[in-house]
Write an enzyme that holds these catalytic residues in place. Structure first.
Site, PDB file in Angstrom:
ATOM      1  CG  HIS A  38      -0.068   0.153   2.503  1.00  0.00           C
ATOM      2  ND1 HIS A  38       0.484  -0.925   3.152  1.00  0.00           N
ATOM      3  CD2 HIS A  38       0.354   1.252   3.179  1.00  0.00           C
ATOM      4  CE1 HIS A  38       1.200  -0.507   4.174  1.00  0.00           C
ATOM      5  NE2 HIS A  38       1.143   0.804   4.213  1.00  0.00           N
ATOM      6  CG  HIS A 124       7.275   4.690   1.014  1.00  0.00           C
ATOM      7  ND1 HIS A 124       6.863   5.824   1.677  1.00  0.00           N
ATOM      8  CD2 HIS A 124       7.341   3.715   1.949  1.00  0.00           C
ATOM      9  CE1 HIS A 124       6.700   5.541   2.951  1.00  0.00           C
ATOM     10  NE2 HIS A 124       6.982   4.269   3.151  1.00  0.00           N
TER      11      HIS A 124
END
Ligand code: 2AM
Length: 177
Positions: A38, A124
């Site tokens: 995620h 990220h």
């Protein structure tokens, strides 16, 4: 409850990223399972369940006041943060609207949450945790497109077989101008 706001990585893309990781990178630490991939927008930390409604209403109000746009991220670089020991995949650039959204959600987190947050927003996907030395460059450059049309409030649950993330609420993002 331990909460954070995030963009979801669709299952087929997560598998593609995991395949690339297996091909292009050595085992650099503890592998994050593809199902847990995620992009964190803002970390909240511990929140009393009774405060959940208030938090969600504040997000509703933020989104109503200034809608954020849907978009797409090009996941085309890797990075290493020695302090949390994280090796990640992320975009080199991202829309200002996404940075603005992360900032606003982070403001809510600062008011409600319990833990200190990292300051700078770099979208990220964490690939490895407990990474103690900088990993070598990937043998194959990453190039993944991540479209996003909503963001989620996620709960992090510690289970017998490791951490699992469960969506608690979600908000749609509008069409880009
Ligand atoms: P990470 O992927 O960079 O490790 C659930 O724990 C999510 O919240 C993870 O994606 C983690 O980011 C993020 N997170 C955990 N602690 C954090 C902190 N103190 N500041 C910012 N993000 C954090």
């Amino acid at each position: 409850m331990r909460l954070f706001f995030a963009l979801e990585v669709p299952a087929d893309l997560a598998l593609g990223i995991a395949d690339w990781r297996a091909r292009a990178l050595p085992l650099a630490g503890r592998e994050v399972p593809a199902a847990n991939f995620h992009i964190t927008l803002a970390f909240i930390g511990e929140l009393a369940e009774a405060a959940l409604d208030t938090l969600c209403r504040e997000v509703d109000a933020q989104i109503a006041a200034r809608p954020a746009a849907a978009g797409q991220l090009q996941l085309d670089q890797v990075g290493y943060w020695p302090r949390p020991g994280i090796f990640w995949l992320g975009p080199q650039t991202w829309p200002d609207t996404l940075g603005g959204l992360a900032h606003k959600l982070g403001g809510l987190g600062a008011r409600h949450g319990s833990e200190r947050r990292r300051d700078r927003f770099q979208p990220h996907v964490t690939l490895f945790r407990h990474c103690t030395t900088p990993p070598p460059a990937p043998t194959e450059l990453p190039q993944f497109a991540l479209p996003y049309r909503e963001f989620l409030l996620m709960e992090s649950r510690q289970g017998r077989h490791g951490v699992r993330y469960a969506p608690v609420a979600g908000w749609s993002l509008g069409d880009p101008l």
